[in-house]
Design a protein around this motif. Structure first.
Motif, PDB file in Angstrom:
ATOM      1  N   THR A   1       0.915  -1.145  -0.072  1.00 17.80           N
ATOM      2  CA  THR A   1       0.108   0.003   0.230  1.00 17.80           C
ATOM      3  C   THR A   1       0.845   1.125   0.129  1.00 17.80           C
ATOM      4  O   THR A   1       0.509   2.247  -0.721  1.00 17.80           O
ATOM      5  N   GLU A   2       2.047   1.393   0.795  1.00 17.69           N
ATOM      6  CA  GLU A   2       2.898   2.306   0.772  1.00 17.69           C
ATOM      7  C   GLU A   2       3.540   2.494  -0.491  1.00 17.69           C
ATOM      8  O   GLU A   2       3.565   3.705  -1.146  1.00 17.69           O
ATOM      9  N   SER A   3       3.988   1.350  -1.520  1.00 20.53           N
ATOM     10  CA  SER A   3       4.267   1.457  -2.589  1.00 20.53           C
ATOM     11  C   SER A   3       3.226   2.087  -3.471  1.00 20.53           C
ATOM     12  O   SER A   3       3.486   2.975  -4.581  1.00 20.53           O
ATOM     13  N   ASN A   4       2.137   1.804  -3.282  1.00 23.48           N
ATOM     14  CA  ASN A   4       0.984   2.241  -4.218  1.00 23.48           C
ATOM     15  C   ASN A   4       0.658   3.661  -3.861  1.00 23.48           C
ATOM     16  O   ASN A   4       0.312   4.429  -4.795  1.00 23.48           O
ATOM     17  N   LEU A   5       0.961   4.008  -2.759  1.00 27.05           N
ATOM     18  CA  LEU A   5       0.783   5.600  -2.298  1.00 27.05           C
ATOM     19  C   LEU A   5       1.988   6.415  -3.019  1.00 27.05           C
ATOM     20  O   LEU A   5       1.677   7.515  -3.525  1.00 27.05           O
TER      21      LEU A   5
ATOM     22  N   SER B   1       7.678   5.747 -13.205  1.00 29.39           N
ATOM     23  CA  SER B   1       8.108   4.360 -13.662  1.00 29.39           C
ATOM     24  C   SER B   1       8.960   3.580 -12.591  1.00 29.39           C
ATOM     25  O   SER B   1       8.803   2.549 -12.285  1.00 29.39           O
ATOM     26  N   SER B   2       9.711   4.511 -11.744  1.00 27.57           N
ATOM     27  CA  SER B   2      10.514   3.875 -10.561  1.00 27.57           C
ATOM     28  C   SER B   2       9.718   3.462  -9.544  1.00 27.57           C
ATOM     29  O   SER B   2       9.839   2.421  -8.930  1.00 27.57           O
ATOM     30  N   ALA B   3       8.660   4.366  -9.385  1.00 28.67           N
ATOM     31  CA  ALA B   3       7.492   3.791  -8.124  1.00 28.67           C
ATOM     32  C   ALA B   3       6.925   2.438  -8.639  1.00 28.67           C
ATOM     33  O   ALA B   3       6.448   1.746  -7.808  1.00 28.67           O
ATOM     34  N   VAL B   4       6.561   2.370  -9.800  1.00 28.78           N
ATOM     35  CA  VAL B   4       5.740   0.969 -10.316  1.00 28.78           C
ATOM     36  C   VAL B   4       6.663  -0.039 -10.273  1.00 28.78           C
ATOM     37  O   VAL B   4       6.149  -1.020  -9.860  1.00 28.78           O
ATOM     38  N   ARG B   5       7.927   0.215 -10.454  1.00 26.83           N
ATOM     39  CA  ARG B   5       8.975  -1.227 -10.440  1.00 26.83           C
ATOM     40  C   ARG B   5       9.331  -1.410  -9.362  1.00 26.83           C
ATOM     41  O   ARG B   5      10.019  -2.474  -9.100  1.00 26.83           O
ATOM     42  N   ARG B   6       9.429  -0.410  -8.308  1.00 24.69           N
ATOM     43  CA  ARG B   6      10.249  -0.668  -7.225  1.00 24.69           C
ATOM     44  C   ARG B   6       9.719  -1.906  -6.203  1.00 24.69           C
ATOM     45  O   ARG B   6      10.563  -2.710  -5.877  1.00 24.69           O
ATOM     46  N   PRO B   7       8.618  -2.298  -6.113  1.00 21.15           N
ATOM     47  CA  PRO B   7       8.176  -3.536  -5.299  1.00 21.15           C
ATOM     48  C   PRO B   7       8.687  -4.804  -5.924  1.00 21.15           C
ATOM     49  O   PRO B   7       9.142  -5.366  -5.296  1.00 21.15           O
ATOM     50  N   SER B   8       8.637  -4.751  -7.294  1.00 23.28           N
ATOM     51  CA  SER B   8       9.124  -6.098  -8.023  1.00 23.28           C
ATOM     52  C   SER B   8      10.772  -6.275  -7.556  1.00 23.28           C
ATOM     53  O   SER B   8      11.251  -7.113  -7.521  1.00 23.28           O
ATOM     54  N   GLN B   9      11.493  -5.081  -7.974  1.00 27.20           N
ATOM     55  CA  GLN B   9      12.812  -4.852  -7.893  1.00 27.20           C
ATOM     56  C   GLN B   9      13.150  -5.355  -6.544  1.00 27.20           C
ATOM     57  O   GLN B   9      14.132  -6.171  -6.108  1.00 27.20           O
ATOM     58  N   GLU B  10      12.620  -4.836  -5.368  1.00 26.33           N
ATOM     59  CA  GLU B  10      12.915  -5.220  -3.869  1.00 26.33           C
ATOM     60  C   GLU B  10      12.582  -6.433  -3.633  1.00 26.33           C
ATOM     61  O   GLU B  10      13.470  -7.169  -2.721  1.00 26.33           O
ATOM     62  N   THR B  11      11.475  -7.204  -4.220  1.00 24.63           N
ATOM     63  CA  THR B  11      11.262  -8.682  -4.097  1.00 24.63           C
ATOM     64  C   THR B  11      12.445  -9.438  -4.486  1.00 24.63           C
ATOM     65  O   THR B  11      12.922 -10.280  -3.689  1.00 24.63           O
ATOM     66  N   GLN B  12      13.277  -9.256  -5.789  1.00 25.96           N
ATOM     67  CA  GLN B  12      13.787  -9.923  -6.323  1.00 25.96           C
ATOM     68  C   GLN B  12      15.334  -9.842  -5.513  1.00 25.96           C
ATOM     69  O   GLN B  12      15.974 -10.724  -5.364  1.00 25.96           O
ATOM     70  N   GLN B  13      15.717  -8.754  -4.847  1.00 29.64           N
ATOM     71  CA  GLN B  13      16.883  -8.250  -4.291  1.00 29.64           C
ATOM     72  C   GLN B  13      16.574  -9.078  -2.752  1.00 29.64           C
ATOM     73  O   GLN B  13      17.828  -9.497  -2.285  1.00 29.64           O
TER      74      GLN B  13
ATOM     75  N   THR C   1      12.949 -10.638 -14.518  1.00 28.97           N
ATOM     76  CA  THR C   1      12.239  -9.536 -14.623  1.00 28.97           C
ATOM     77  C   THR C   1      12.645  -8.009 -14.231  1.00 28.97           C
ATOM     78  O   THR C   1      12.378  -7.171 -15.087  1.00 28.97           O
ATOM     79  N   GLY C   2      13.679  -8.138 -13.389  1.00 29.03           N
ATOM     80  CA  GLY C   2      14.327  -6.756 -13.188  1.00 29.03           C
ATOM     81  C   GLY C   2      15.040  -6.393 -14.405  1.00 29.03           C
ATOM     82  O   GLY C   2      15.076  -5.031 -14.818  1.00 29.03           O
ATOM     83  N   GLY C   3      15.873  -7.077 -15.304  1.00 29.41           N
ATOM     84  CA  GLY C   3      16.275  -6.658 -16.268  1.00 29.41           C
ATOM     85  C   GLY C   3      15.524  -6.145 -17.227  1.00 29.41           C
ATOM     86  O   GLY C   3      15.944  -5.091 -17.920  1.00 29.41           O
ATOM     87  N   SER C   4      14.400  -6.607 -17.745  1.00 31.43           N
ATOM     88  CA  SER C   4      13.382  -6.168 -18.599  1.00 31.43           C
ATOM     89  C   SER C   4      13.074  -4.767 -18.286  1.00 31.43           C
ATOM     90  O   SER C   4      12.786  -3.962 -19.062  1.00 31.43           O
ATOM     91  N   SER C   5      12.685  -4.822 -16.820  1.00 27.75           N
ATOM     92  CA  SER C   5      11.825  -3.644 -16.368  1.00 27.75           C
ATOM     93  C   SER C   5      12.855  -2.470 -16.494  1.00 27.75           C
ATOM     94  O   SER C   5      12.648  -1.326 -16.809  1.00 27.75           O
ATOM     95  N   GLY C   6      14.221  -2.732 -16.186  1.00 21.81           N
ATOM     96  CA  GLY C   6      15.267  -1.408 -16.345  1.00 21.81           C
ATOM     97  C   GLY C   6      15.408  -1.191 -17.864  1.00 21.81           C
ATOM     98  O   GLY C   6      15.694   0.145 -18.042  1.00 21.81           O
ATOM     99  N   MET C   7      15.330  -1.890 -18.742  1.00 23.63           N
ATOM    100  CA  MET C   7      15.386  -1.707 -20.039  1.00 23.63           C
ATOM    101  C   MET C   7      14.228  -0.800 -20.460  1.00 23.63           C
ATOM    102  O   MET C   7      14.160   0.329 -20.977  1.00 23.63           O
ATOM    103  N   ASN C   8      12.966  -1.231 -19.955  1.00 21.40           N
ATOM    104  CA  ASN C   8      11.730  -0.457 -20.575  1.00 21.40           C
ATOM    105  C   ASN C   8      11.908   0.911 -19.940  1.00 21.40           C
ATOM    106  O   ASN C   8      11.376   1.951 -20.359  1.00 21.40           O
ATOM    107  N   GLN C   9      12.312   0.979 -18.748  1.00 24.41           N
ATOM    108  CA  GLN C   9      12.267   2.439 -17.869  1.00 24.41           C
ATOM    109  C   GLN C   9      13.190   3.311 -18.700  1.00 24.41           C
ATOM    110  O   GLN C   9      12.729   4.338 -18.994  1.00 24.41           O
TER     111      GLN C   9
ATOM    112  N   GLN D   1       0.850 -11.279 -14.691  1.00 23.90           N
ATOM    113  CA  GLN D   1      -0.046 -10.240 -14.879  1.00 23.90           C
ATOM    114  C   GLN D   1       0.409  -8.978 -14.193  1.00 23.90           C
ATOM    115  O   GLN D   1       0.312  -7.741 -14.568  1.00 23.90           O
ATOM    116  N   ILE D   2       1.256  -9.123 -12.967  1.00 23.79           N
ATOM    117  CA  ILE D   2       1.934  -8.013 -12.434  1.00 23.79           C
ATOM    118  C   ILE D   2       2.990  -7.214 -13.513  1.00 23.79           C
ATOM    119  O   ILE D   2       3.060  -6.059 -13.718  1.00 23.79           O
TER     120      ILE D   2
END
Length: 474
Positions: free
Chosen positions: A139-143, A170-182, A194-202, A415-416
């Protein structure tokens, strides 16, 4: 004893990978401190003393003193003492001890079951705390996303440069997924790329952005502020909801309700299916309720043997000791009245061995006792068969839930990832072309829903694994 059991718990079931050290420590604390569990263990210890209470009946000692000496031929009898020891039929004491030992073992299995239930409650509450904390984080990430969108809407409304704001979204959208992988190694769902593709898209999105020259709407900003206020209120309520869970967790651990709790936020369990047959066999072999019924069934058989042995005679052996005093000669031998003559008594004491035997001729009582134990045993066998079927059914239900959870988690993660990309594209389109702001809000709500569903599914999967561990027994 409880410490030994706690150590054994940490070593059981190589099928399951060990969870974080934190929860293992809490489980050990609960095993040692929970009052209800301690009471159950005391009951088991008390049942162990039953076998020590099975001995021969106390011997009987009878003492009689004559207030007036009894004149007998051998002298005057002053007193009499007898002792008698009764002995049951051969094998009776051994059978009674076996029955008491089996009932104590059944009591121990009952203690194990209560311990398993307690540890499941500890795990469940722990996972619910994890779920609530992760919900707060999501929820904080969504905020943060909403706040970034608010910044973008304000800049666009003012006609400023939107490139920095788009990058922030874009950083706020991707941050939860990146933190999960780390922070974790994942759930074995194949999402490592996922992390690599998101960085490229961003980066590609950011490089293609120019200065925003469109005319934004003030209503977009206001609507975002309304959602931000609502989400901040939700976060405050979640912090309030955490308190009852913390109190319950401490209560299960037998600690003060205000004791601080440190728990892992990441859910990094890696479990693979494929062990269904072996695990079901293990459940049927070690489930404490099944073992308790098995011990009770053996105890009922021993009760049947005891009923047969009680129908046998009991033997008694003893001694009777009679104390005499000497008596002088009375009367004249051969006198006119020979009946008045009594020779002198020597006064020698006498010892008389004695034996006794009971005659159990009323057989109805003993036959009823045998029938009673047999009926109890048959009822026990039916209960055991019913429990086995219920365990198999429950296991299959849990197994289906686990497979469904794995499927859902994989789908939700895909989906995420797609919604994150869609969100970035929609934000870019809004910043450059002034596309519908409704679409962005709709995507944002769907992304939040997918992330919460993925979290809830992971927690439910952990609870289902905990149920399996409870069925196996500790």
């Amino acid at each position: 004893m409880l410490k030994i059991i706690s150590i054994l718990f940490l070593l059981i079931s190589p099928i399951f990978q060990v969870k974080s050290q934190t929860i293992d420590q809490y489980l050990e604390i609960a095993s040692e401190n929970n009052p209800s569990l301690q009471a159950s263990f005391k009951g088991y210890q008390a049942s162990l003393e039953k076998s020590n209470q099975i001995t021969l009946e106390n011997p009987q000692l009878n003492i009689g003193i004559f207030t007036r000496p009894m004149e007998l031929l051998m002298g005057n009898q002053r007193a009499e003492a007898s002792v008698m020891q009764m002995f049951p039929w051969f094998g009776m004491l051994r059978t009674q001890k076996d029955e008491a030992t089996l009932m104590a073992e059944a009591k121990y299995e009952e203690f194990r079951q209560q311990r398993n239930v307690l540890l499941f409650q500890v795990k469940e509450t722990y996972f619910l705390l994890q779920q609530l904390q992760n919900t707060i984080d999501i929820t904080e990430s969504n905020l943060e996303i909403l706040q970034s969108l608010e910044e973008l809407a304000i800049i666009r409304y003012q006609g400023g440069n939107t490139s920095g704001a788009v990058s922030s979204v874009s950083s706020a959208v991707r941050r939860p997924s990146q933190e999960t992988q780390q922070n974790s190694s994942g759930d074995g769902m194949g999402m490592a790329s996922t992390g690599g593709s998101s960085g490229m898209n961003q980066s590609s999105t950011g490089s293609s952005m120019g200065s925003g020259t469109g005319s934004g709407k003030l209503t977009d900003v206001l609507r975002l502020q309304v959602q931000i206020k609502a989400m901040e209120s939700d976060l405050q309520q979640m912090e309030v909801d955490k308190r009852p869970l913390l109190v319950r967790f401490n209560q299960l651990l037998g600690r003060d309700k205000n004791e601080p709790i440190n728990f892992e936020i990441n859910i990094d369990t890696q479990k693979e299916l494929g062990w269904e047959i072996a695990l079901l066999e293990q459940i049927l072999a070690t489930n404490p309720m099944l073992l308790m019924l098995e011990k009770e069934g053996l105890a009922y058989q021993k009760q049947g043997e005891m009923a047969k042995l009680e129908g046998k005679p009991m033997f008694g052996l003893g001694l009777n000791y009679m104390m005499f005093s000497s008596r002088p000669e009375m009367g004249v031998p051969g006198g006119m009245n020979g009946m008045d003559y009594m020779p002198a008594g020597m006064g020698n004491n006498m010892v008389m061995p004695m034996a006794t035997i009971t005659l159990p001729i009323y057989r109805k009582k003993y036959k009823a006792m045998e029938t009673e134990s047999k009926l109890y045993w048959e009822a026990n066998e039916m209960q055991k068969e019913d429990l086995q079927r219920n365990l198999e059914t429950e296991f299959e239900s849990i197994l289906a839930s686990l497979k469904d959870a794995d499927r859902k988690i994989k789908l939700l993660e895909e989906q995420i990832e797609l919604m994150e990309k869609t969100m970035e594209l929609s934000v870019t389109s809004y910043a450059t072309e002034g596309s519908s702001f409704e679409e962005i809000l709709s995507i944002q709500r769907e992304l939040l829903e997918f992330r919460l569903n993925a979290l809830n599914t992971r927690i439910e999967r952990e609870i289902q694994y905990a149920r399996i561990e409870t069925l196996i027994g500790i």
